[in-house]
Structure formats: structure tokens, C-alpha cells
Design a protein around this motif. Structure first.
Motif, PDB file in Angstrom:
ATOM      1  N   MET A 254       0.846  -1.184   0.000  1.00 45.63           N
ATOM      2  CA  MET A 254       0.000   0.000   0.000  1.00 45.63           C
ATOM      3  C   MET A 254       0.889   1.245   0.000  1.00 45.63           C
ATOM      4  SD  MET A 254      -3.195  -0.984   0.049  1.00 45.63           S
ATOM      5  CE  MET A 254      -3.986   0.559   0.525  1.00 45.63           C
ATOM      6  N   GLN A 255       0.350   2.324  -0.536  1.00 48.40           N
ATOM      7  CA  GLN A 255       1.115   3.556  -0.654  1.00 48.40           C
ATOM      8  C   GLN A 255       0.274   4.750  -0.214  1.00 48.40           C
ATOM      9  OE1 GLN A 255       1.682   3.048  -4.880  1.00 48.40           O
ATOM     10  NE2 GLN A 255       3.838   2.540  -4.615  1.00 48.40           N
ATOM     11  N   TRP A 256       0.961   5.787   0.214  1.00 52.67           N
ATOM     12  CA  TRP A 256       0.362   7.115   0.400  1.00 52.67           C
ATOM     13  C   TRP A 256       1.048   8.073  -0.578  1.00 52.67           C
ATOM     14  CZ3 TRP A 256      -3.874   8.537   2.953  1.00 52.67           C
ATOM     15  CH2 TRP A 256      -4.339   7.752   4.002  1.00 52.67           C
ATOM     16  N   TYR A 257       0.247   8.844  -1.267  1.00 55.44           N
ATOM     17  CA  TYR A 257       0.710   9.899  -2.146  1.00 55.44           C
ATOM     18  C   TYR A 257       0.121  11.217  -1.662  1.00 55.44           C
ATOM     19  CZ  TYR A 257       2.458   6.892  -5.965  1.00 55.44           C
ATOM     20  OH  TYR A 257       3.167   6.008  -6.733  1.00 55.44           O
ATOM     21  N   ARG A 258       0.670  12.292  -2.155  1.00 54.78           N
ATOM     22  CA  ARG A 258       0.070  13.605  -1.929  1.00 54.78           C
ATOM     23  C   ARG A 258       0.255  14.465  -3.176  1.00 54.78           C
ATOM     24  NH1 ARG A 258       4.129  16.335   2.591  1.00 54.78           N
ATOM     25  NH2 ARG A 258       5.961  16.603   1.222  1.00 54.78           N
ATOM     26  N   GLN A 259      -0.669  15.403  -3.318  1.00 54.63           N
ATOM     27  CA  GLN A 259      -0.599  16.339  -4.436  1.00 54.63           C
ATOM     28  C   GLN A 259      -0.944  17.728  -3.951  1.00 54.63           C
ATOM     29  OE1 GLN A 259      -2.950  15.280  -7.901  1.00 54.63           O
ATOM     30  NE2 GLN A 259      -1.619  16.507  -9.197  1.00 54.63           N
TER      31      GLN A 259
ATOM     32  N   LYS B  66       1.221  21.104  -8.399  1.00 52.73           N
ATOM     33  CA  LYS B  66       2.365  20.196  -8.420  1.00 52.73           C
ATOM     34  C   LYS B  66       1.930  18.791  -8.796  1.00 52.73           C
ATOM     35  CE  LYS B  66       5.189  22.696  -5.062  1.00 52.73           C
ATOM     36  NZ  LYS B  66       6.011  22.592  -3.822  1.00 52.73           N
ATOM     37  N   GLN B  67       2.908  17.991  -9.177  1.00 45.52           N
ATOM     38  CA  GLN B  67       2.634  16.592  -9.519  1.00 45.52           C
ATOM     39  C   GLN B  67       2.390  15.779  -8.243  1.00 45.52           C
ATOM     40  OE1 GLN B  67       5.939  15.244 -11.943  1.00 45.52           O
ATOM     41  NE2 GLN B  67       4.801  15.728 -13.805  1.00 45.52           N
ATOM     42  N   ARG B  68       1.659  14.695  -8.408  1.00 48.03           N
ATOM     43  CA  ARG B  68       1.429  13.794  -7.285  1.00 48.03           C
ATOM     44  C   ARG B  68       2.757  13.171  -6.868  1.00 48.03           C
ATOM     45  NH1 ARG B  68      -4.022  10.282  -7.420  1.00 48.03           N
ATOM     46  NH2 ARG B  68      -4.722  12.396  -7.950  1.00 48.03           N
ATOM     47  N   GLU B  69       2.982  13.124  -5.558  1.00 43.60           N
ATOM     48  CA  GLU B  69       4.275  12.720  -5.002  1.00 43.60           C
ATOM     49  C   GLU B  69       4.092  11.508  -4.095  1.00 43.60           C
ATOM     50  OE1 GLU B  69       7.666  14.892  -2.182  1.00 43.60           O
ATOM     51  OE2 GLU B  69       5.547  15.391  -1.919  1.00 43.60           O
ATOM     52  N   LEU B  70       4.951  10.506  -4.256  1.00 43.55           N
ATOM     53  CA  LEU B  70       4.905   9.341  -3.372  1.00 43.55           C
ATOM     54  C   LEU B  70       5.466   9.730  -2.002  1.00 43.55           C
ATOM     55  CD1 LEU B  70       4.441   6.303  -2.939  1.00 43.55           C
ATOM     56  CD2 LEU B  70       6.740   5.919  -3.852  1.00 43.55           C
ATOM     57  N   VAL B  71       4.683   9.466  -0.970  1.00 45.33           N
ATOM     58  CA  VAL B  71       5.077   9.823   0.385  1.00 45.33           C
ATOM     59  C   VAL B  71       5.630   8.619   1.133  1.00 45.33           C
ATOM     60  CG1 VAL B  71       4.231  10.643   2.623  1.00 45.33           C
ATOM     61  CG2 VAL B  71       3.402  11.697   0.501  1.00 45.33           C
ATOM     62  N   ALA B  72       4.954   7.485   1.039  1.00 40.12           N
ATOM     63  CA  ALA B  72       5.378   6.311   1.803  1.00 40.12           C
ATOM     64  C   ALA B  72       4.797   5.055   1.185  1.00 40.12           C
ATOM     65  CB  ALA B  72       4.925   6.424   3.259  1.00 40.12           C
ATOM     66  N   ILE B  73       5.464   3.950   1.426  1.00 38.02           N
ATOM     67  CA  ILE B  73       5.015   2.660   0.945  1.00 38.02           C
ATOM     68  C   ILE B  73       5.194   1.652   2.068  1.00 38.02           C
ATOM     69  CG2 ILE B  73       7.289   2.139  -0.035  1.00 38.02           C
ATOM     70  CD1 ILE B  73       5.806   0.601  -2.270  1.00 38.02           C
TER      71      ILE B  73
ATOM     72  N   ARG C 285       3.716  -7.214   4.690  1.00 40.34           N
ATOM     73  CA  ARG C 285       4.039  -7.661   6.053  1.00 40.34           C
ATOM     74  C   ARG C 285       4.218  -6.512   7.017  1.00 40.34           C
ATOM     75  NH1 ARG C 285       8.236 -12.743   5.132  1.00 40.34           N
ATOM     76  NH2 ARG C 285       6.883 -13.927   3.721  1.00 40.34           N
ATOM     77  N   GLY C 286       4.140  -5.282   6.521  1.00 38.12           N
ATOM     78  CA  GLY C 286       4.140  -4.150   7.433  1.00 38.12           C
ATOM     79  C   GLY C 286       5.428  -3.376   7.550  1.00 38.12           C
ATOM     80  N   GLY C 287       6.385  -3.651   6.676  1.00 40.28           N
ATOM     81  CA  GLY C 287       7.601  -2.857   6.690  1.00 40.28           C
ATOM     82  C   GLY C 287       7.344  -1.519   6.011  1.00 40.28           C
ATOM     83  N   GLY C 288       7.352  -0.470   6.768  1.00 40.24           N
ATOM     84  CA  GLY C 288       7.046   0.850   6.214  1.00 40.24           C
ATOM     85  C   GLY C 288       8.288   1.587   5.792  1.00 40.24           C
ATOM     86  N   ILE C 289       8.219   2.242   4.686  1.00 40.83           N
ATOM     87  CA  ILE C 289       9.345   3.000   4.176  1.00 40.83           C
ATOM     88  C   ILE C 289       8.861   4.384   3.795  1.00 40.83           C
ATOM     89  CG2 ILE C 289      11.147   3.145   2.432  1.00 40.83           C
ATOM     90  CD1 ILE C 289      10.822   0.124   2.023  1.00 40.83           C
ATOM     91  N   ASN C 290       9.450   5.413   4.335  1.00 39.07           N
ATOM     92  CA  ASN C 290       9.147   6.767   3.919  1.00 39.07           C
ATOM     93  C   ASN C 290       9.974   7.087   2.691  1.00 39.07           C
ATOM     94  OD1 ASN C 290       7.380   7.156   6.005  1.00 39.07           O
ATOM     95  ND2 ASN C 290       8.886   8.084   7.343  1.00 39.07           N
ATOM     96  N   ILE C 291       9.336   7.556   1.667  1.00 45.81           N
ATOM     97  CA  ILE C 291      10.029   7.814   0.418  1.00 45.81           C
ATOM     98  C   ILE C 291      10.439   9.272   0.297  1.00 45.81           C
ATOM     99  CG2 ILE C 291       9.853   7.751  -2.082  1.00 45.81           C
ATOM    100  CD1 ILE C 291       9.933   5.019  -0.764  1.00 45.81           C
ATOM    101  N   ALA C 292       9.533  10.186   0.597  1.00 45.82           N
ATOM    102  CA  ALA C 292       9.814  11.599   0.421  1.00 45.82           C
ATOM    103  C   ALA C 292      10.802  12.059   1.495  1.00 45.82           C
ATOM    104  CB  ALA C 292       8.526  12.405   0.510  1.00 45.82           C
ATOM    105  N   ASP C 293      11.936  12.584   1.090  1.00 43.37           N
ATOM    106  CA  ASP C 293      12.955  13.044   2.033  1.00 43.37           C
ATOM    107  C   ASP C 293      12.389  14.087   2.989  1.00 43.37           C
ATOM    108  OD1 ASP C 293      15.765  12.861  -0.281  1.00 43.37           O
ATOM    109  OD2 ASP C 293      14.867  11.363   1.037  1.00 43.37           O
TER     110      ASP C 293
END
Length: 119
Positions: free
Chosen positions: A34-39, A43-50, A54-62
């Protein structure tokens, strides 16, 4: 029918916190990332986190590292985005997305929830 419904957005002052929720149905939630994006406006839609199945969360946006945390509840078929120390530049519509969860491996979006950070 696959459905994703975000909630929890609103108006918050800088430095405040919000917790977004995304409730899902219509697919086997435990099997998919699953992912969270924001717009933000203009601006273009930006990936925030994935988050993995199994629940390993990764923040993508610095810009969100150390402030945002993504989690999931497989028992509730839901994902969450805890947002702390919010800044005006976090103002955006936030969307959740199930990655390749459709019958033909297509991804699906929710309708979004507005987050406004302003004093």
C-alpha cells in the motif's frame, strides 16, 4: 468492487499532528503493498510512503522522513499515515493506493483527503 476511503484530513497549525486513515475493501488486503501519495496545488502527485504486505514501512519523500510514519492493520484492511511536526509545505490532498491489487494487476486510488497546514 475495490474501494479505498481516506479520512482524517483537516486544518492544523504548523507543528501539529494528524493521523490519516485509509479503509479498504474488495481485495485481499494482506497480499498487497500500500502507498500514500500527496498532491499540492500546481504540483505533480508525489509518493510519500510505501508499506509492504508484512508491514515494513518505508518513507520515500525526504521531506517527510522523521516526521511521517506509515502503518497497516491487516485485521482491519486499513493503512494509516501518522504525520507529526507538520509544515505549511505539507499542505496537499493525500491519497492512498493499493499497488497492483486489481484483477488485472491494476492499482487503485482513493478519493483523497485534504490536509491544510496553516496558522
Amino acid at each position: 468492487q475495490i474501494q479505498l476511503v481516506e479520512s482524517g484530513g483537516g486544518l492544523v497549525q504548523p507543528g501539529g499532528s494528524l493521523r490519516l486513515s485509509c479503509e479498504t475493501s474488495g481485495f485481499t488486503f494482506v497480499n498487497y503493498k500500500m502507498q500514500w501519495y500527496r498532491q499540492a496545488p500546481g504540483k505533480q502527485r508525489e509518493l510519500v510512503a510505501i508499506i509492504s504486505d508484512r508491514g515494513g514501512g518505508i518513507n520515500i519523500a525526504d521531506s517527510t522522513k522523521g516526521r511521517f510514519t506509515m502503518t497497516r492493520s491487516n485485521s482491519k484492511s486499513a493503512v494509516y499515515l501518522q504525520m507529526n511536526n507538520l509544515k505549511p509545505e505539507d499542505t496537499a490532498v493525500y491519497y492512498c493506493r493499493c499497488l497492483m491489487c486489481g484483477r488485472n494487476n491494476e492499482s487503485h486510488w482513493g478519493q483523497g483527503t485534504q490536509v491544510t497546514v496553516s496558522s
